[in-house]
Design an enzyme around this catalytic site. Sequence first.
Site, PDB file in Angstrom:
ATOM      1  CB  CYS A  90      62.545  50.184  46.777  1.00 29.21           C
ATOM      2  SG  CYS A  90      62.812  51.658  45.814  1.00 29.21           S
ATOM      3  CD  GLU A  91      58.448  45.760  48.962  1.00 33.73           C
ATOM      4  OE1 GLU A  91      58.670  44.581  49.315  1.00 33.73           O
ATOM      5  OE2 GLU A  91      57.781  46.555  49.626  1.00 33.73           O
ATOM      6  N   PRO A 117      30.387  34.913  38.934  1.00 37.43           N
ATOM      7  CG  PRO A 117      29.891  35.035  36.653  1.00 37.43           C
ATOM      8  CD  PRO A 117      29.240  34.978  38.011  1.00 37.43           C
ATOM      9  N   GLY A 118      33.736  35.997  38.300  1.00 40.88           N
ATOM     10  CA  GLY A 118      34.590  37.169  38.144  1.00 40.88           C
ATOM     11  C   GLY A 118      35.648  36.889  37.095  1.00 40.88           C
ATOM     12  CE1 TYR A 151      39.166  39.045  42.337  1.00 40.62           C
ATOM     13  CE2 TYR A 151      39.593  37.416  40.623  1.00 40.62           C
ATOM     14  CZ  TYR A 151      38.789  37.920  41.627  1.00 40.62           C
ATOM     15  OH  TYR A 151      37.607  37.294  41.919  1.00 40.62           O
TER      16      TYR A 151
HETATM   17  N1  LLP Z   1      32.068  35.271  45.152  1.00 43.68           N
HETATM   18  C1  LLP Z   1      32.769  35.376  46.292  1.00 43.68           C
HETATM   19  C2  LLP Z   1      32.071  35.299  47.571  1.00 43.68           C
HETATM   20  C3  LLP Z   1      34.162  35.538  46.237  1.00 43.68           C
HETATM   21  O1  LLP Z   1      34.853  35.632  47.357  1.00 43.68           O
HETATM   22  C4  LLP Z   1      34.818  35.610  44.976  1.00 43.68           C
HETATM   23  C5  LLP Z   1      36.261  35.813  44.889  1.00 43.68           C
HETATM   24  C6  LLP Z   1      34.028  35.516  43.815  1.00 43.68           C
HETATM   25  C7  LLP Z   1      32.665  35.331  43.950  1.00 43.68           C
HETATM   26  C8  LLP Z   1      34.610  35.592  42.437  1.00 43.68           C
HETATM   27  O2  LLP Z   1      35.469  34.521  42.206  1.00 43.68           O
HETATM   28  P1  LLP Z   1      36.073  34.250  40.750  1.00 43.68           P
HETATM   29  O3  LLP Z   1      34.942  33.837  39.856  1.00 43.68           O
HETATM   30  O4  LLP Z   1      36.717  35.491  40.265  1.00 43.68           O
HETATM   31  O5  LLP Z   1      37.049  33.164  40.981  1.00 43.68           O
HETATM   32  N2  LLP Z   1      42.826  38.140  44.111  1.00 43.68           N
HETATM   33  C9  LLP Z   1      42.806  36.742  43.783  1.00 43.68           C
HETATM   34  C10 LLP Z   1      41.399  36.195  43.700  1.00 43.68           C
HETATM   35  C11 LLP Z   1      40.608  36.388  44.968  1.00 43.68           C
HETATM   36  C12 LLP Z   1      39.205  35.885  44.847  1.00 43.68           C
HETATM   37  C13 LLP Z   1      38.383  36.311  46.003  1.00 43.68           C
HETATM   38  N3  LLP Z   1      37.009  35.943  45.926  1.00 43.68           N
HETATM   39  C14 LLP Z   1      43.565  36.526  42.489  1.00 43.68           C
HETATM   40  O6  LLP Z   1      44.070  37.499  41.930  1.00 43.68           O
HETATM   41  O7  LLP Z   1      43.733  35.405  42.055  1.00 43.68           O
END
Ligand code: LLP
Length: 420
Positions: A342-343, A274-275, A371
């Site tokens: 500047c965008e 989880p992130g 993120y």
């Molecule tokens: N595991 C893998 C292999 C992943 O690619 C990711 C996220 C995670 C775990 C964690 O996912 P989460 O639980 O955070 O959904 N920058 C984008 C999100 C990109 C996610 C990439 N992979 C945003 O700001 O929404």
Amino acid sequence: MNHFNYKDNHLYCENIKVADIARKVGTPFYLYSHATLKQHFKVFDNAFSGIKHLTCFSVKANSSLAILRLFLNEGSGLDIVSGGELFRGLRAGVQGNKIVYSGVGKRIEDLEYAIKSGILMFNTESSQEIHTIDEVAGRLGKKARIAIRVNPDVDPQTHPYISTGLKENKFGIEINEAFNQYLVANRLPNLKVEGISCHIGSQLTSIRPFEDALVKVNKLFEDLKHAGIIIKYLDIGGGLGITYKDEKPPHPDKYALAIKKTLNNPDLTLITEPGRVIMGNAGVMITKVIYSKAAGEKLFYIMDAAMNDLMRPSLYDAFHAIQPVEIFHRKKVTADIVGPICESGDFFAKGREMEACQPQELMAIMSAGAYGFTMSSNYNSRTRPCEVMVKDNCFYIIRSRETYEDLIRGEIIPDFLEKP
Ligand code: LLP
């Protein structure tokens, strides 16, 4: 429980006024609540109690050392995608055997670094990578544990940029092809083929795609068992969504229950990555209004933060709630909230109805813990903001604001370019 609350029209983080922190550290800055982080981690991790599991916080969501340390102290492992994330994790104090390493393009030097660090498992994403890991492990006289990251071809119904489990995405090995790859990998001398991994996308707000993917994974698990390959680790990735606006994602308990029900083997260790669900709503970005400006029908509020500090609105058209740090009960206006870059893509909100505000007033861009800083850059030679963690009524700078000297660190003007 929410640790970003108003008392007497002032926004507090836990028991400290956000405006007081801003006065001391300047703006913009990222602000995290220790209590929220800890609670989110515990809620998620406890949801899987009763089965063998390891929660591996996804470092890409927020990689600050203090944040990693906090989760490690709660028993977390880490999900990494680069040598740099491995370095951070080790600096924060992670044990190697609590690290899973995903990503489609792991470089040889990163594979070596990870093998030497004794990581738990590589989530491999291609046949070439599997062979390369075997070679590297052999050269180092080690055995590397691998999972194959399978692409189950289910639609996670999220933003196309953050969906990863569809056939057309670059991630993993197609689930129908994976069985053969397992047979090949299992014959390689320096690999322990013991895992299946599957991450289908991010910011998922329903359970169904997770279940659909897991049903397919279960079938593969059984097929492998019959072929004599015993899977011990099942890594279901991350992806559980959060509320930015009015989304209603399932509570981690409900998510975990669905996973537990679909899992059919008590000997497996379940790994989660989880992130966002842990970080997202535990952090905000605080920014100050520099100017307001009317142009025809339009009203712009120009902030001191910009797309380089928080890219999500520019990159994904993502919604982030924006709230005043002090409420003045002024009339409502409709405004574009933009940065100084500047965008035209440098915005945090467009046509947002909000309380009118004045220069020098503070705004909180909500749900910015995941993120946010990790995707920041120095575009327009802007120094990146500092990061602050609040614990009860104290705050701690966990990363200093960058200086102009930081901006040019490592740059060299060759001698032949004489001074003008
Ligand atoms: N595991 C893998 C292999 C992943 O690619 C990711 C996220 C995670 C775990 C964690 O996912 P989460 O639980 O955070 O959904 N920058 C984008 C999100 C990109 C996610 C990439 N992979 C945003 O700001 O929404």
